[in-house]
Design a protein around this motif. Structure first.
Motif, PDB file in Angstrom:
ATOM      1  N   GLY A  81      17.803  -4.990   7.885  1.00  0.00           N
ATOM      2  CA  GLY A  81      18.177  -6.012   7.066  1.00  0.00           C
ATOM      3  C   GLY A  81      17.171  -7.119   7.348  1.00  0.00           C
ATOM      4  N   ILE A  82      16.663  -7.346   8.534  1.00  0.00           N
ATOM      5  CA  ILE A  82      15.828  -8.384   8.977  1.00  0.00           C
ATOM      6  C   ILE A  82      14.484  -8.086   8.182  1.00  0.00           C
ATOM      7  CG2 ILE A  82      14.548  -9.585  10.778  1.00  0.00           C
ATOM      8  CD1 ILE A  82      16.910  -9.372  12.246  1.00  0.00           C
ATOM      9  N   VAL A  83      14.235  -6.931   8.321  1.00  0.00           N
ATOM     10  CA  VAL A  83      12.954  -6.280   7.518  1.00  0.00           C
ATOM     11  C   VAL A  83      12.973  -6.753   6.233  1.00  0.00           C
ATOM     12  CG1 VAL A  83      11.443  -4.356   6.862  1.00  0.00           C
ATOM     13  CG2 VAL A  83      12.126  -4.594   9.211  1.00  0.00           C
ATOM     14  N   GLN A  84      14.209  -6.523   5.392  1.00  0.00           N
ATOM     15  CA  GLN A  84      14.139  -6.678   4.055  1.00  0.00           C
ATOM     16  C   GLN A  84      14.045  -8.329   3.923  1.00  0.00           C
ATOM     17  OE1 GLN A  84      14.107  -4.457   1.831  1.00  0.00           O
ATOM     18  NE2 GLN A  84      14.223  -5.815   0.420  1.00  0.00           N
ATOM     19  N   MET A  85      14.762  -8.918   4.577  1.00  0.00           N
ATOM     20  CA  MET A  85      14.758 -10.539   4.415  1.00  0.00           C
ATOM     21  C   MET A  85      13.204 -10.849   4.391  1.00  0.00           C
ATOM     22  SD  MET A  85      18.064 -12.145   6.267  1.00  0.00           S
ATOM     23  CE  MET A  85      19.671 -11.853   5.820  1.00  0.00           C
ATOM     24  N   VAL A  86      12.381 -10.315   5.511  1.00  0.00           N
ATOM     25  CA  VAL A  86      11.073 -10.585   5.655  1.00  0.00           C
ATOM     26  C   VAL A  86      10.306 -10.221   4.281  1.00  0.00           C
ATOM     27  CG1 VAL A  86       8.933  -9.998   6.765  1.00  0.00           C
ATOM     28  CG2 VAL A  86      10.799 -10.644   8.217  1.00  0.00           C
ATOM     29  N   MET A  87      10.671  -9.145   3.676  1.00  0.00           N
ATOM     30  CA  MET A  87      10.068  -8.589   2.583  1.00  0.00           C
ATOM     31  C   MET A  87      10.447  -9.628   1.643  1.00  0.00           C
ATOM     32  SD  MET A  87       8.563  -5.774   3.189  1.00  0.00           S
ATOM     33  CE  MET A  87       8.290  -5.179   1.651  1.00  0.00           C
ATOM     34  N   VAL A  88      11.382  -9.987   1.241  1.00  0.00           N
ATOM     35  CA  VAL A  88      11.884 -10.728   0.164  1.00  0.00           C
ATOM     36  C   VAL A  88      11.190 -12.078   0.339  1.00  0.00           C
ATOM     37  CG1 VAL A  88      13.713 -12.444  -0.710  1.00  0.00           C
ATOM     38  CG2 VAL A  88      14.310  -9.978  -0.240  1.00  0.00           C
ATOM     39  N   TYR A  89      10.978 -12.540   1.392  1.00  0.00           N
ATOM     40  CA  TYR A  89      10.327 -13.924   1.673  1.00  0.00           C
ATOM     41  C   TYR A  89       8.752 -13.728   1.641  1.00  0.00           C
ATOM     42  CZ  TYR A  89       7.773 -17.739   4.151  1.00  0.00           C
ATOM     43  OH  TYR A  89       7.017 -18.841   4.059  1.00  0.00           O
ATOM     44  N   ILE A 107       0.779  -1.085   0.087  1.00  0.00           N
ATOM     45  CA  ILE A 107      -0.083   0.216  -0.024  1.00  0.00           C
ATOM     46  C   ILE A 107       0.723   1.189   0.094  1.00  0.00           C
ATOM     47  CG2 ILE A 107      -2.090  -1.202   1.025  1.00  0.00           C
ATOM     48  CD1 ILE A 107      -1.148   0.382   3.762  1.00  0.00           C
ATOM     49  N   LYS A 108       0.258   2.214  -0.234  1.00  0.00           N
ATOM     50  CA  LYS A 108       0.992   3.511  -0.323  1.00  0.00           C
ATOM     51  C   LYS A 108       1.852   3.875   0.920  1.00  0.00           C
ATOM     52  CE  LYS A 108      -1.194   6.898  -2.595  1.00  0.00           C
ATOM     53  NZ  LYS A 108      -2.283   7.899  -2.971  1.00  0.00           N
ATOM     54  N   ASN A 109       1.117   3.840   1.848  1.00  0.00           N
ATOM     55  CA  ASN A 109       2.009   4.307   3.148  1.00  0.00           C
ATOM     56  C   ASN A 109       2.628   2.951   3.952  1.00  0.00           C
ATOM     57  OD1 ASN A 109      -0.749   3.306   4.090  1.00  0.00           O
ATOM     58  ND2 ASN A 109      -0.669   4.525   5.528  1.00  0.00           N
ATOM     59  N   ALA A 110       3.139   1.928   3.094  1.00  0.00           N
ATOM     60  CA  ALA A 110       3.692   0.821   3.491  1.00  0.00           C
ATOM     61  C   ALA A 110       4.808   0.974   4.558  1.00  0.00           C
ATOM     62  CB  ALA A 110       3.783  -0.273   2.430  1.00  0.00           C
ATOM     63  N   ASP A 111       5.691   2.248   4.159  1.00  0.00           N
ATOM     64  CA  ASP A 111       6.799   2.438   4.920  1.00  0.00           C
ATOM     65  C   ASP A 111       6.585   2.733   6.293  1.00  0.00           C
ATOM     66  OD1 ASP A 111       8.416   2.385   2.556  1.00  0.00           O
ATOM     67  OD2 ASP A 111       8.441   4.361   2.383  1.00  0.00           O
ATOM     68  N   GLU A 112       5.428   3.081   6.615  1.00  0.00           N
ATOM     69  CA  GLU A 112       4.870   3.364   8.187  1.00  0.00           C
ATOM     70  C   GLU A 112       5.239   2.010   9.036  1.00  0.00           C
ATOM     71  OE1 GLU A 112       0.796   4.279  10.504  1.00  0.00           O
ATOM     72  OE2 GLU A 112       1.284   5.324   8.402  1.00  0.00           O
ATOM     73  N   TYR A 113       4.504   0.969   8.313  1.00  0.00           N
ATOM     74  CA  TYR A 113       4.482  -0.327   8.700  1.00  0.00           C
ATOM     75  C   TYR A 113       5.671  -1.036   8.761  1.00  0.00           C
ATOM     76  CZ  TYR A 113      -0.675   0.718   8.713  1.00  0.00           C
ATOM     77  OH  TYR A 113      -1.748   1.517   8.858  1.00  0.00           O
ATOM     78  N   LYS A 114       6.730  -0.807   7.621  1.00  0.00           N
ATOM     79  CA  LYS A 114       7.900  -1.296   7.635  1.00  0.00           C
ATOM     80  C   LYS A 114       8.615  -0.867   8.758  1.00  0.00           C
ATOM     81  CE  LYS A 114       8.028  -1.751   2.683  1.00  0.00           C
ATOM     82  NZ  LYS A 114       8.431  -1.377   1.611  1.00  0.00           N
ATOM     83  N   GLN A 115       8.613   0.614   9.093  1.00  0.00           N
ATOM     84  CA  GLN A 115       9.397   1.149  10.456  1.00  0.00           C
ATOM     85  C   GLN A 115       8.670   0.523  11.435  1.00  0.00           C
ATOM     86  OE1 GLN A 115       8.647   5.478   9.521  1.00  0.00           O
ATOM     87  NE2 GLN A 115      10.385   5.439   7.788  1.00  0.00           N
ATOM     88  N   LYS A 116       7.517   0.472  11.616  1.00  0.00           N
ATOM     89  CA  LYS A 116       7.022  -0.064  13.046  1.00  0.00           C
ATOM     90  C   LYS A 116       7.489  -1.505  13.047  1.00  0.00           C
ATOM     91  CE  LYS A 116       2.712  -0.937  15.322  1.00  0.00           C
ATOM     92  NZ  LYS A 116       1.332  -0.501  15.412  1.00  0.00           N
ATOM     93  N   LEU A 117       7.539  -2.591  12.185  1.00  0.00           N
ATOM     94  CA  LEU A 117       8.165  -3.872  12.248  1.00  0.00           C
ATOM     95  C   LEU A 117       9.638  -3.376  12.527  1.00  0.00           C
ATOM     96  CD1 LEU A 117       8.083  -6.753  11.995  1.00  0.00           C
ATOM     97  CD2 LEU A 117       8.443  -6.719   9.510  1.00  0.00           C
TER      98      LEU A 117
END
Length: 180
Positions: free
Chosen positions: A146-154, A102-112
């Motif tokens: 980095g862990i968030v990015q690995m979750v994103m890839v998965y 979604i458009k404001n996904a960065d907010e949720y990625k930062q929360k994670l």
């Protein structure tokens, strides 16, 4: 909480998620949610301010579940705990895939990312950071990103190898502090 309130919120949530999985979040309307849930719009507004408030409540429930998982896995080994953590994302893969698109996904990625930083607090070896001239404030931020990015890839790559990603996370955690 009143059973009717619980039932209505569950109905709204389930209806919203059905729409969320089928169409762009920005295009979902309160009228559409209310019609599909067979409630009045005013009933929706008795429970939520808007669709963003509803999504925030759903995200918070997922983070609460993730927090419970992290608490429960503390007594497990690093590999077992990491597997359980990624199992959570596998179970909720569709939700997170939609959420992070979604458009404001960065907010949720930062929360994670902040959630992961809290989980890592006091667990990354200060000896490791000092030996490698790493900032004790910046390194956890970097590591969590980095862990968030690995979750994103998965989540986003249906061909990703869950075991390989888990192994990478485990190896990185071991490298920084084998006691996690």
């Amino acid at each position: 909480m009143d059973k009717r309130v619980i039932k209505t919120r569950r109905n709204i949530t389930e209806t919203f998620l059905e729409l969320f999985y089928k169409k762009d979040f920005e295009k979902i309307t309160i009228k559409e949610i209310a019609d599909a849930a067979e409630i009045e719009r005013k009933t929706f507004y008795l429970h939520y301010l808007d669709k963003y408030d509803l999504l925030d409540a759903i995200v918070q429930k997922h983070f609460d579940q993730l927090d419970e998982i992290c608490e429960a896995k503390k007594d497990l080994g690093l590999k077992e705990g990491t597997t359980i953590w990624f199992d959570f994302f596998e179970t909720h893969q569709t939700f997170f895939k939609c959420l992070f698109s979604i458009k404001n996904a960065d907010e949720y990625k930062q929360k994670l990312q902040k959630f992961i930083i809290r989980q890592l607090d006091g667990r990354l070896s200060t000896t490791f950071m000092k030996a490698h001239h790493l900032s004790e404030q910046l390194f956890p931020e970097f590591f969590a990103a980095g862990i968030v990015q690995m979750v994103m890839v998965y989540i986003q790559d249906e061909n990703s190898n869950k075991a390989a990603i888990e192994n990478q996370v485990v190896q990185l955690l071991k490298m920084t502090n084998g006691d996690l």
